[in-house]
Design a protein around this motif. Structure first.
Motif, PDB file in Angstrom:
ATOM      1  N   ARG A   3       0.871  -0.988   0.318  1.00  0.00           N
ATOM      2  CA  ARG A   3      -0.374   0.234   0.114  1.00  0.00           C
ATOM      3  C   ARG A   3       0.920   1.029   0.069  1.00  0.00           C
ATOM      4  N   ASN A   4       2.029   1.205   0.831  1.00  0.00           N
ATOM      5  CA  ASN A   4       2.785   3.054   0.425  1.00  0.00           C
ATOM      6  C   ASN A   4       3.420   2.517  -0.340  1.00  0.00           C
ATOM      7  N   ILE A   5       3.495   1.037  -1.031  1.00  0.00           N
ATOM      8  CA  ILE A   5       4.525   1.440  -2.590  1.00  0.00           C
ATOM      9  C   ILE A   5       3.342   2.365  -3.797  1.00  0.00           C
ATOM     10  N   GLN A   6       2.230   1.222  -3.554  1.00  0.00           N
ATOM     11  CA  GLN A   6       1.107   2.041  -4.077  1.00  0.00           C
ATOM     12  C   GLN A   6       0.874   3.935  -3.934  1.00  0.00           C
ATOM     13  N   ASP A   7       0.747   4.160  -2.976  1.00  0.00           N
ATOM     14  CA  ASP A   7       0.656   5.175  -2.489  1.00  0.00           C
ATOM     15  C   ASP A   7       1.898   6.421  -3.104  1.00  0.00           C
ATOM     16  N   THR A   8       3.360   6.117  -3.242  1.00  0.00           N
ATOM     17  CA  THR A   8       4.517   6.711  -3.488  1.00  0.00           C
ATOM     18  C   THR A   8       4.213   6.540  -5.237  1.00  0.00           C
ATOM     19  N   VAL A   9       3.687   5.948  -5.352  1.00  0.00           N
ATOM     20  CA  VAL A   9       4.037   6.261  -6.780  1.00  0.00           C
ATOM     21  C   VAL A   9       2.735   6.484  -7.910  1.00  0.00           C
ATOM     22  N   LEU A  10       1.789   7.144  -6.833  1.00  0.00           N
ATOM     23  CA  LEU A  10       1.099   7.980  -6.804  1.00  0.00           C
ATOM     24  C   LEU A  10       0.728   9.105  -7.025  1.00  0.00           C
ATOM     25  N   ASP A  11       1.890   9.493  -6.194  1.00  0.00           N
ATOM     26  CA  ASP A  11       2.570  10.461  -5.285  1.00  0.00           C
ATOM     27  C   ASP A  11       3.283  10.970  -6.706  1.00  0.00           C
ATOM     28  N   ILE A  12       4.068   9.639  -7.183  1.00  0.00           N
ATOM     29  CA  ILE A  12       5.284  10.692  -8.175  1.00  0.00           C
ATOM     30  C   ILE A  12       4.256  11.109  -9.596  1.00  0.00           C
ATOM     31  N   LEU A  13       3.475   9.913  -9.718  1.00  0.00           N
ATOM     32  CA  LEU A  13       2.627  10.334 -11.309  1.00  0.00           C
ATOM     33  C   LEU A  13       1.582  11.859 -10.688  1.00  0.00           C
ATOM     34  N   TYR A  14       1.175  12.119  -9.927  1.00  0.00           N
ATOM     35  CA  TYR A  14       1.000  13.178  -9.280  1.00  0.00           C
ATOM     36  C   TYR A  14       2.343  14.143  -9.686  1.00  0.00           C
ATOM     37  N   ILE A  15       3.024  14.402  -9.169  1.00  0.00           N
ATOM     38  CA  ILE A  15       4.229  15.748  -8.883  1.00  0.00           C
ATOM     39  C   ILE A  15       3.991  15.713 -10.775  1.00  0.00           C
ATOM     40  N   LEU A  16       4.553  14.434 -10.845  1.00  0.00           N
ATOM     41  CA  LEU A  16       5.070  14.445 -12.519  1.00  0.00           C
ATOM     42  C   LEU A  16       4.177  15.415 -14.017  1.00  0.00           C
TER      43      LEU A  16
END
Length: 752
Positions: free
Chosen positions: A537-550
């Motif tokens: 879950r932490n990995i998925q949240d961080t992946v989504l955070d990075i996609l949002y930043i991009l």
């Protein structure tokens, strides 16, 4: 209107005060101090309501008449839950008067007067508005944790305060430790201190000091015996027990010991608590203890994060913790066993605060405690911290840190960032500014950048983000616990995910398969495959955070869609090699010596958790993400590098070594010497744990510089075999005689 609501809630303040203890008694003092001073320090015990009642108290005062209050948290998971709790207490919905911001999650409106966010989120806000004009009060909660982001934030705010005298802003630092407060007071030129204590349930403390002769193992056994004594002497309904140990291996060892000592009883429920546990196991900690049983929790420092654990009355604290320490000179991480701080000791004690007669047994002297927390800025790699400071327009060499890292550490980090082309002449390059926006270590940031920006036609951007994020959480990805048989079973479950090209592609395999599982089946899938669902879950949240930043910061739109997609794994490995060229290793021909890492001029073996170890594969060339020093020096998170990529890098002068010099370090396939010693003598020579063999290797190494040796014992033939990276005629004859002559003499004596 938000101001009207604040005024209305003031009328009900007295009624709420009954629930707000212990802050009720200090309400007026806190408000007055905050209104009169730009900086205040509030010291309060864990569980006193500091994260909810203090922000609410200031919200209900005149502090926020001209702007918002922001309360920062070190952990993402706390942000939304605290906002929800305060909003509920105020009979409001989240996003009205109380809101939060954390990564892609944001619930803030024009009416919002109190905002919860992470330390990093507020730090990033400086990039939008360096004066933080929107806020009139900043609460830095859990300041005693001294994360890198907390320390940078405190420095940035100190620099901000003189600039906001016309439009006043106040800083409230909240800490649960009394000793660390002096550091903050000195840093802010003698700011006032308010102490809020919870005098409801005092917990009795018993000191069981260790002698100078006692090591950790002695303390551990004393603590286990004490658990047995309490369980045997006190009724099971008297209260549960928690025992604090340094790490997972110690927990599993003690669980087995306790099971043996209590084998004739069925009145106990022994539970582990550490970061690698799956959520279903973690939830058991908070379940009600079954009738006629006592819950015995054996925990790492993870339990310090909880205000309380229901039912716990007895706390047994060995006083140790395992911490990762980074050495900027050696460029290595070490796992060290250290004494806990006074802050940690207090947090451990407070777990039993809801028990009317809680008792804490400490297996150390009061003077043994570290009085102050070692801040992360002095303990871990500061690559991302330096990037963040440069992004904020601050020179890290002259930044006013709360406690400054060594100049050597900053200089080494700047050199590393220069090699990555993220920094030039002390300033961020375009690449450096790009990767500074990502919550990743610089090398992984470069890997993601190159995948997204320079390999567009290969369409591997999302895969690179997943690999980089999963690498960040990889320590807790796979669950390995329990008995030897259970660990072996876990290893078998890991094999289908293992990629023959290394760990990074194995991580990608795990995430892709997890992503395909229906949402309601993910937890069960993780249990079945011995994978930590909380980590996923932490990995998925961080992946989504990075996609949002991009998308938000760089106008790059990528979708988390991997189904039926063919991945260019070769391209990913090329980019990993480019990002970690300074960690290039060459296989020395035997798993016992592992790999020679060129830039470090050092031999290392692959970490036991590696997928390559699981598959018994030894590629000729690899890159390693990091170096970890425990009982041995390990290379962690490994990916195979094709030799043609190494050759191209040499041609481009990106690597500066002679390939012939590296190849000469490889062990010869045939042993340079075979010595028959017989079966009986062989066991004596080898020793019970192989320690004598290592001593032979050290002796040979000492007399033959720049030669690698491996000594093996063939128990079937009763022979000792010596392998070396040089031919026999190049090895010192005297060194071989010195090793084997005593053995030959013993054989003769036995024959006589």
């Amino acid at each position: 209107m938000a101001d009207e609501y604040v005024n209305q809630t003031n009328k009900n303040r007295r009624k709420e005060d009954e629930r707000n203890l212990p802050f009720n008694d200090k309400r007026d003092e806190i408000v007055q101090k905050v209104l009169k001073n730009q900086v205040c320090l509030i010291r309060c015990e864990s569980g006193s309501g500091k994260s909810t009642q203090l922000p609410k108290l200031l919200l209900q005062s005149s502090v926020c008449e001209n702007g918002r209050i922001v309360c920062t948290q070190p952990r993402k998971g706390a942000v939304a839950s605290l906002a929800a709790k305060v909003a509920s207490e105020m009979k409001q919905t989240v996003g009205d008067v109380v809101g939060y911001q954390c990564g892609v999650q944001r619930k803030i409106s024009e009416k919002t007067k109190l905002v919860y966010m992470t330390d990093l989120a507020l730090l990033n806000y400086f990039l939008q508005d360096e004066l933080l004009n929107e806020y009139v009060c900043i609460i830095i909660d859990e300041a005693q944790e001294r994360s890198i982001y907390i320390d940078i934030l405190l420095g940035m705010i100190k620099n901000l305060l003189p600039k906001r005298k016309d439009q006043r802003i106040c800083l409230v630092i909240v800490t649960s430790t009394f000793t660390d407060s002096k550091v903050f007071v000195d840093y802010y030129d003698g700011c006032p201190v308010i102490t809020v204590s919870d005098a409801v349930n005092h917990i009795g403390i018993e000191w069981i000091p260790r002698t100078e002769e006692e090591n950790y193992e002695n303390v551990e056994m004393k603590a286990v015996d004490k658990v047995v004594e309490i369980h045997s002497m006190q009724p099971v309904n008297d209260g549960d027990i928690i025992l604090f140990l340094p790490g997972q291996s110690e927990i599993e060892r003690c669980m087995q010991t306790l099971q043996k000592k209590l084998k004739d009883k069925s009145d106990h429920w022994i539970l582990p608590l550490h970061n690698k546990l799956q959520s279903i196991k973690l939830n058991e900690i908070f379940e009600k203890t079954p009738p006629k049983k006592r819950k015995i929790v054996i925990s790492t420092n993870m339990a310090e994060a909880y205000d309380t654990i229901p039912g716990v009355k007895y706390i047994l604290d060995t006083g140790f913790v395992k911490k990762i320490q980074y050495d900027p000179v050696k460029k290595e991480h070490s796992l060290k066993l250290i004494q806990i701080t006074q802050s940690s000791a207090n947090q451990r004690k407070e777990i039993a605060r809801k028990s009317s007669q809680g008792k804490c047994l400490r297996f150390y002297n009061q003077n043994d405690l570290n009085m102050t927390t070692i801040p992360d800025i002095l303990r871990i790699h500061i690559g991302h911290a330096v990037l963040k400071l440069l992004q904020l327009g601050v020179n890290p060499c002259s930044f006013d840190f709360v406690q400054s890292p060594l100049t050597k550490s900053i200089e080494t980090t700047l050199q590393e960032l220069s090699l990555l082309e993220a920094v030039k002449d002390g300033k961020l390059t375009e690449l450096g500014n790009w990767i500074a926006k990502l919550p990743l270590d610089p090398n992984l940031g470069v890997f993601v950048h190159d995948a997204v920006m320079h390999a567009v036609e290969r369409d591997i951007g999302v895969e690179a983000i997943i690999i980089a994020t999963t690498s960040t959480f990889s320590e807790n990805l796979f669950y390995r616990g329990g008995s030897i048989q259970q660990r072996d079973e876990c290893e078998k479950l890991k094999i289908p995910f293992c990629h023959n090209k290394g760990d990074h592609l194995s991580f990608l395999n795990v995430f892709k398969q997890w992503l395909d599982v229906p949402e309601e089946e993910k937890v069960e899938w993780c249990i079945k495959n011995s994978i930590n669902d909380r980590t996923m879950r932490n990995i998925q949240d961080t992946v989504l955070d990075i996609l949002y930043i991009l998308e938000k910061e760089m106008n790059i739109s990528l979708k988390l869609e991997l189904k039926h997609k063919i991945c260019d794994e070769r391209a990913l490995r090329e980019l990993l090699f480019k990002a970690f060229q300074q960690n290039l290793g060459y296989y020395l021909g035997h798993e016992k010596v592992g790999y020679y890492f060129v830039d470090r001029d050092k031999d290392m073996i692959i970490h036991p958790s590696s997928s390559l170890r699981c598959l018994a594969i030894h590629p000729k060339w690899v890159i390693s993400e990091m170096v970890l020093n425990t009982s041995r020096t390990y290379a962690v998170n490994i990916t195979e590098v094709d030799e043609k990529d190494v050759m191209k890098a040499l041609e481009r002068k990106e690597l500066l070594f002679k390939i012939e010099d590296i190849r000469q370090k490889r062990l010869r396939e045939e042993p340079i010497h075979i010595e028959y010693v017989g079966h009986h003598l062989l066991n004596e020579i080898v020793g019970p744990d192989g320690g004598n063999v290592q001593e032979i290797e050290r002796k040979l190494q000492k007399d033959n510089k720049n030669v690698t040796f491996v000594v093996e014992a063939d128990k079937e033939k009763g022979e000792i075999l010596i392998y070396a990276s040089s031919e026999k005629n190049e090895i010192s004859v005297d060194s071989l005689k010195m090793v084997f002559d005593p053995m030959r003499k013993r054989i003769k004596d036995e024959q006589v």
